[in-house]
Design an enzyme around this catalytic site. Sequence first.
Site, PDB file in Angstrom:
ATOM      1  N   HIS A   1       0.832  -1.210   0.000  1.00  0.00           N
ATOM      2  CA  HIS A   1       0.000   0.000   0.000  1.00  0.00           C
ATOM      3  C   HIS A   1       0.863   1.254   0.000  1.00  0.00           C
ATOM      4  O   HIS A   1       0.568   2.235  -0.696  1.00  0.00           O
ATOM      5  CB  HIS A   1      -0.897   0.018   1.243  1.00  0.00           C
ATOM      6  CG  HIS A   1      -1.981  -1.002   1.212  1.00  0.00           C
ATOM      7  ND1 HIS A   1      -2.701  -1.282   0.081  1.00  0.00           N
ATOM      8  CD2 HIS A   1      -2.475  -1.800   2.191  1.00  0.00           C
ATOM      9  CE1 HIS A   1      -3.602  -2.217   0.361  1.00  0.00           C
ATOM     10  NE2 HIS A   1      -3.471  -2.547   1.620  1.00  0.00           N
TER      11      HIS A   1
ATOM     12  N   GLU B   1       3.919 -10.512 -19.856  1.00  0.00           N
ATOM     13  CA  GLU B   1       4.243 -10.596 -18.431  1.00  0.00           C
ATOM     14  C   GLU B   1       4.894 -11.919 -18.070  1.00  0.00           C
ATOM     15  O   GLU B   1       5.366 -12.098 -16.947  1.00  0.00           O
ATOM     16  CB  GLU B   1       2.975 -10.413 -17.601  1.00  0.00           C
ATOM     17  CG  GLU B   1       2.272  -9.097 -17.854  1.00  0.00           C
ATOM     18  CD  GLU B   1       0.851  -9.107 -17.326  1.00  0.00           C
ATOM     19  OE1 GLU B   1       0.625  -8.547 -16.242  1.00  0.00           O
ATOM     20  OE2 GLU B   1      -0.029  -9.675 -18.005  1.00  0.00           O
TER      21      GLU B   1
ATOM     22  N   ASP C   1       5.245  -7.982 -13.269  1.00  0.00           N
ATOM     23  CA  ASP C   1       5.045  -9.429 -13.313  1.00  0.00           C
ATOM     24  C   ASP C   1       6.149 -10.130 -14.099  1.00  0.00           C
ATOM     25  O   ASP C   1       6.539 -11.249 -13.765  1.00  0.00           O
ATOM     26  CB  ASP C   1       3.680  -9.775 -13.918  1.00  0.00           C
ATOM     27  CG  ASP C   1       2.595  -9.853 -12.850  1.00  0.00           C
ATOM     28  OD1 ASP C   1       2.869 -10.415 -11.772  1.00  0.00           O
ATOM     29  OD2 ASP C   1       1.494  -9.340 -13.085  1.00  0.00           O
TER      30      ASP C   1
ATOM     31  N   CYS D   1       4.400  -0.782 -19.678  1.00  0.00           N
ATOM     32  CA  CYS D   1       3.378  -0.242 -18.777  1.00  0.00           C
ATOM     33  C   CYS D   1       3.625  -0.626 -17.325  1.00  0.00           C
ATOM     34  O   CYS D   1       2.825  -0.323 -16.451  1.00  0.00           O
ATOM     35  CB  CYS D   1       1.978  -0.677 -19.200  1.00  0.00           C
ATOM     36  SG  CYS D   1       1.675  -2.453 -19.091  1.00  0.00           S
TER      37      CYS D   1
END
Length: 558
Positions: A183, A410, A434, A481
Site C-alpha cells: 500500500h 508478463e 510481473d 506499462c
Amino acid sequence: MLIRGTGIGGGVAIGVVARMADPLPDPVERASAIGTEAEIERANRALAAVAADLEARGGRVGGSAKEILEAQALMAKDPTLAGQVADRIATGTTAERAVFEGFAGYRDLLAGMGGYLAERAADLDDVSQRVRAVLAGVPAPGVPDPGHPFVLVARDLSPADAVTLDLGQVLAVVTSEGGPTSHTAILARESGLVAVVGARGADHLADGEEVIVDSAAGTVTQGPTVDDLAAATERIAERAARADAPIRPGALADGAALPLLANLGSADAVDDAVRLGAEGVGLFRTEFLFLDAEEAPSIEAQQEQYTRVLAAFPGRKVVVRVLDAGADKPLAFLATDDEPNPALGLRGIRSLRAGEHVLRDQLTALARADAATDAQLEVMAPMVATVEETRYFTGLARELGIRVAGIMVETPSAALIADRVLAVADFASIGTNDLAQYTMAADRLLGSVAALQDPWHPAVLRLIGEVGAAGRNLGKPVGICGEAAADPLLAVVLVGLGATSLSMSPHALADVRAALARYGTVDAVRMAGAALAAEGAVEARAAAEAAGAPSVSESDGR
C-alpha cells in the site's frame, strides 16, 4: 551509513526522522467482569465505529486509496469475523482478547495463501488495532505529529494511515517492511511522495536524526556529510524546476518521439493525468469495476466508465487492459477451485476464458465506448503465455468490434516467442512488475525478496529486448506499462531495448520526460547494451549510467 531498500519514484528529500509509534500490545487473556452479552455489545459497537470511520475516510479520498479503505471497512463489517469474535467471548473472555484472537486467526489463514492475499493480511492487523483502540478508549496507533516537516519511518503504513498523510509535513516515507506493490508503494507513486520501502536497516533510525531519502537510488543516508546535503539540495531544486517546466511531448535529444502515457486505476484519476502532461493512457486497469462485486457489472455500467476515460483523450491513444482476475484477485462470479500456487493458476486470460461471458460483455462495452468517442482505443489481454491464447483474444476482440487488439507480455514464455505472438497481435505492452516476478521466481508482494524483483536485472532486460526486437522487425508497437518506466535512467534503457512508448504513474512523467531529453537514440542503444552485459541489477544500473555519461567532446556538442 547507507540503508538500502526499494525506491519508489525518482525523488529525493532531506529531513529529520519521526518514527511511528509501535502497535498496541497484545491484550492479556482474562475473564470478563461484565458478562457475555455486554462484551459482545462492546465488540459490535467498536467494529461498527471502525467501519464507519474507514468508510468516512474513503469518502474523502479517491483512486486506490478509496478502494483500499472500503475494503478495510468491509473487513470490520464481516459477519464471519464478528461471529468468531462472539464465539470467543462466549468462552468467558473479554472483547479485547476476542477481537485479537478472531482477527489473528483470519490473518493467519490469508497469510498462508500467499501472494496478494498474504499482503492483505496486514490490513486485518490494522483493523484489529483500530477496534481494540476503540475498546480501550485510546487513539489508534498512527502517524506522529512533531509539529514540523519530517521523514516518516515505520515498520509499514496501514492504508488508513497512508491515505491521510499530510503531504505538507511528510517529506518522505521509509518503511522496514513491504515490497514494491505494498500500500505504501502504491500510494507513494500516486501522490509523487518520496519513499523507500523494504529498508531493513530502518529500524535503527532514531527520532530527530537527519537523513537523506533517495528514492531514485533506493537509499537512506544516515549522518549525511555537508557534500551529501549540498548534492541532495541541488537535486531537489532541479526536480522542482522540471515539474514547473512547460509540458512538451516525450522525445529523445535527437528529436525521436517517445510518447509518455499514464497508468490509471480508475476513471477518477483522469484529471490528474491530463494536468501532469500524459499524452494518452498506456494502461487503464479495469479491476475497480469488478472487485468486491457479487456479479459482473452490466455492459451499460462499464460503457459509462470507459467513455469517461476515452473522452478525456480525444485523438490520443488509450490502452485498456481487460479484467485481470483470478488467482490473487478472486471474484465471486469467476469462481475457481482453491489453488495451491495461485500466482501460477487461472489468472488473466485463463480466468476470462473460463468465464467468457464476462469477457464478451467487457469487450462489447469497450467497443460501444469507442464508437461514442474520438480516442484511439487499444485493448489488451493480461497474462498471455502462448500464440494460441493470443489468437483467441484478438479474434474475439475483433469479432466484437475492437479495432486494435494486443497482449501484455508478463510471462517469460510470451517474451521468448514474441516474434510469433506479435505476428498475431497488433501490439504488445510489457508489464515489467510481473515479468520480473516470473523471471526471477520472486513474489513481487514480498519485501523479503524485493532485491530479486528488480527490473534492472539483465535477465529481465534481455527478455524485454526480445520483445523490442520482434516489434521492430514486424513493425508492431511495443509499450512498457510496468512501473519500470517511471525510473528515469531505466526509461532510457528501455527505449534502447526497443520500447516505442512508456506508461507510468502521472507524477513520474516530468522526471522521465527530462531524462529522455538528455540522450539520443544512439545513447539509449549503447546504455542498453552496457546494462545487458552486466552480471546483476546493481551492476546493470551502474553500467548504463557510465555508458550514458558524455565524453568531453560529446559534452561540448550536446
